[in-house]
Design an enzyme around this catalytic site. Structure first.
Site, PDB file in Angstrom:
ATOM      1  N   SER A   1     -36.969   6.043  31.344  1.00  0.00           N
ATOM      2  CA  SER A   1     -37.505   5.289  30.190  1.00  0.00           C
ATOM      3  C   SER A   1     -38.839   4.634  30.410  1.00  0.00           C
ATOM      4  O   SER A   1     -39.540   4.207  31.624  1.00  0.00           O
ATOM      5  CB  SER A   1     -36.710   3.997  30.117  1.00  0.00           C
TER       6      SER A   1
ATOM      7  N   GLU B   1     -39.678   1.727  30.013  1.00  0.00           N
ATOM      8  CA  GLU B   1     -39.304   0.223  30.452  1.00  0.00           C
ATOM      9  C   GLU B   1     -39.721   0.061  31.970  1.00  0.00           C
ATOM     10  O   GLU B   1     -39.775  -0.767  32.652  1.00  0.00           O
ATOM     11  CB  GLU B   1     -38.162  -0.122  30.105  1.00  0.00           C
TER      12      GLU B   1
ATOM     13  N   TYR C   1     -32.386  -3.250  33.650  1.00  0.00           N
ATOM     14  CA  TYR C   1     -32.513  -1.923  33.018  1.00  0.00           C
ATOM     15  C   TYR C   1     -33.502  -1.270  33.584  1.00  0.00           C
ATOM     16  O   TYR C   1     -33.199  -0.058  34.016  1.00  0.00           O
ATOM     17  CB  TYR C   1     -32.486  -1.874  31.491  1.00  0.00           C
TER      18      TYR C   1
END
Length: 363
Positions: free
Chosen positions: A131, A133, A154
């Site tokens: 990801s 992120e 996360y």
């Protein structure tokens, strides 16, 4: 021979689109789903076929990323040629509320799968859904050489999973690849994610069922693409001769405010009359800006996104208007017909929501 693929997270946005893509390309597809007291397979209902039928090529198996023993048995018995690991606790804001669970599923879940591959002794190709992120506060644009600085549980769990995939490749010679996907949306995006909250909110407001949309950080900038294009890139990554890491995105940034403005503007409304801020949707640590540099993917995968930001918003609003019982403006569907009607990789069968644009049926 028919290729067999295992997909974790098959009931999610990406998993359902990937299942369609693989089925259309002749795969036998197996999906891992969690046991629940209610059905959670709505994104797959249009693909369902009685597993007793000789023609069935989609099979669902109960399991959980927290159970290593069960994963080992499943992988050993199926011996899939390709494994697409998309399953995770994937909501960034929720990860702050449930950091331990997020680490167990999103991080350790990947380790359990990799160890299951090693223990089973099968030869397979493994795709890890990484990801954007993971980059967190790293200055944009971000590519395969950018440093990771996650700003959420996360993101931190995804960093662990990323390096575990690399480690099992280097230590055990397992074919593992990371696809570092930037934000990708569609009418199948979960309703608690900001893009879908906006597009669905527009439809519900027009239908008279809702008065306001409550959002958090309107200034956050993201690189938003169209999900079906990204699942094809996942497949392309596993068709390469050598494994590796690939950043996938559009290379453009747009704020949450821009998304709201585009969505409401599409239906001739001023977003400022309908959007209010709610501090509970703010994250303890924010990621300000994510922009992908996908040069490597464009060169190695011959892949580039085709749907623009404005087109993505219209596609989503149209789908949610139709779901709300309203007549969609139709620009979203016209965009898809124009851009994907003759797209040879999908043979013209790109789907929106639960509908196939050109009405072809998946085998």
């Amino acid at each position: 021979m028919t290729k067999r693929a295992l997909v974790t997270g098959i009931t999610g946005q990406d998993g359902s689109y990937l299942a369609e893509f693989l089925l259309y390309n002749g795969y036998e597809v197996h999906g891992l789903i969690r046991r629940a007291s209610t059905f959670n397979t709505s994104r797959l209902d249009h693909l369902y076929e009685d597993p007793h039928s000789p023609a069935a090529r989609l099979f669902l198996h109960y399991g959980d990323l927290t159970s290593g023993e069960q994963l080992t048995n499943l992988i050993y018995n199926l011996a899939p040629a390709e494994i697409y690991h998309l399953g995770a606790q994937s909501h960034v804001k929720v990860s702050f509320d449930m950091p331990e669970f997020t680490g167990d599923t999103t991080g350790l879940g990947t380790a359990r799968l990799l160890e299951a591959i090693r223990r089973s002794g099968i030869k397979t190709r493994f795709y890890q859904a990484s990801s954007s992120e993971m980059f967190g506060s790293t200055p944009p644009p971000q590519n395969e050489k950018s440093a990771f600085h996650p700003r959420s549980p996360y993101g931190a769990a995804k960093v662990y999973a990323y390096w575990m995939a690399v480690n099992y490749r280097e230590a055990y010679k397992i074919f593992t690849s990371n696809g570092v996907l930037f934000n990708h949306e569609s009418p199948r995006r979960g309703e608690t994610f900001v893009t879908r909250k906006i597009s669905r909110g527009v439809a519900q407001i027009l239908a008279g069922r809702q008065k306001k949309i409550y959002l958090g950080n309107l200034d956050a900038k993201r690189d938003w693409g169209y999900a079906p294009e990204y699942v094809e890139a996942m497949w392309r990554i596993l068709q390469l001769e050598e494994p590796g890491e690939f950043v996938l995105g559009t290379g453009e940034e747009h704020s949450v405010e821009e998304f709201a403005n585009e969505a409401f503007g599409y239906v001739d409304r001023d977003w400022r009359e309908y959007v209010e801020l709610d501090p509970k949707y703010l994250r303890p640590a924010e990621v300000d800006c994510l922009i992908a540099d996908s040069s490597k993917a464009q060169e190695c995968l011959s892949w580039a996104p085709r749907i623009t930001f404005n087109e993505l918003v219209r596609i989503m609003v149209d789908a949610d208007m139709e779901a709300a019982g309203l007549r969609p403006i139709g620009e979203g569907n016209r965009i898809l017909e124009a851009k994907f009607g003759d797209w040879h990789q999908w043979n013209g069968a790109v789907s929106v929501g639960l509908h196939v644009v050109n009405r072809q049926e998946f085998a």
